[in-house]
Motif scaffolding. Sequence first.
Motif, PDB file in Angstrom:
ATOM      1  N   ALA A  12     -11.085  -0.916   0.958  1.00  0.00           N
ATOM      2  CA  ALA A  12     -10.330  -1.443   2.090  1.00  0.00           C
ATOM      3  C   ALA A  12      -9.598  -0.294   2.767  1.00  0.00           C
ATOM      4  N   TYR A  13      -9.980   0.005   3.993  1.00  0.00           N
ATOM      5  CA  TYR A  13      -9.311   1.055   4.754  1.00  0.00           C
ATOM      6  C   TYR A  13      -8.119   0.458   5.483  1.00  0.00           C
ATOM      7  N   THR A  14      -7.045   1.220   5.606  1.00  0.00           N
ATOM      8  CA  THR A  14      -5.875   0.805   6.384  1.00  0.00           C
ATOM      9  C   THR A  14      -5.426   1.982   7.231  1.00  0.00           C
ATOM     10  N   VAL A  15      -4.647   1.678   8.249  1.00  0.00           N
ATOM     11  CA  VAL A  15      -4.025   2.718   9.061  1.00  0.00           C
ATOM     12  C   VAL A  15      -2.531   2.448   9.101  1.00  0.00           C
ATOM     13  N   PRO A  37      -6.783  -3.128   8.989  1.00  0.00           N
ATOM     14  CA  PRO A  37      -5.402  -3.579   8.826  1.00  0.00           C
ATOM     15  C   PRO A  37      -4.423  -2.439   9.109  1.00  0.00           C
ATOM     16  N   VAL A  38      -3.258  -2.809   9.638  1.00  0.00           N
ATOM     17  CA  VAL A  38      -2.197  -1.854   9.941  1.00  0.00           C
ATOM     18  C   VAL A  38      -1.036  -2.114   8.988  1.00  0.00           C
ATOM     19  N   THR A  39      -0.533  -1.042   8.362  1.00  0.00           N
ATOM     20  CA  THR A  39       0.570  -1.182   7.415  1.00  0.00           C
ATOM     21  C   THR A  39       1.792  -0.406   7.881  1.00  0.00           C
ATOM     22  N   ASP A  40       2.951  -0.826   7.370  1.00  0.00           N
ATOM     23  CA  ASP A  40       4.188  -0.102   7.690  1.00  0.00           C
ATOM     24  C   ASP A  40       4.422   0.983   6.644  1.00  0.00           C
ATOM     25  N   GLU A  41       5.596   1.606   6.678  1.00  0.00           N
ATOM     26  CA  GLU A  41       5.897   2.713   5.761  1.00  0.00           C
ATOM     27  C   GLU A  41       5.953   2.298   4.297  1.00  0.00           C
ATOM     28  N   ARG A  42       6.088   0.995   4.042  1.00  0.00           N
ATOM     29  CA  ARG A  42       6.099   0.494   2.661  1.00  0.00           C
ATOM     30  C   ARG A  42       4.729  -0.012   2.208  1.00  0.00           C
TER      31      ARG A  42
END
Length: 74
Positions: A12-15, A37-42
């Motif tokens: 699973a790739y995220t940015v 999917p886009v993730t935050d700093e956490r």
Amino acid sequence: MMHAKDIMSTPAYTVHADGPVAAVVELLERQSITAVPVTDERGVLVGMVTEETCCDGRRAVPLRATSARARSVR
């Protein structure tokens, strides 16, 4: 009955939410995927970027969850 795990792509790739759009486009092209999917700093899921949103300059698609964390679907 099929499950999501039966058809999902791995890994699973995220940015990261603060990452450059050019890097997102490069990832989509390199991995032959149409969304990421886009993730935050956490590392919390905050939205999705699709091939369509990258091509027409629209903003990333926000989650429709009532909390900042993604809800699982069963």
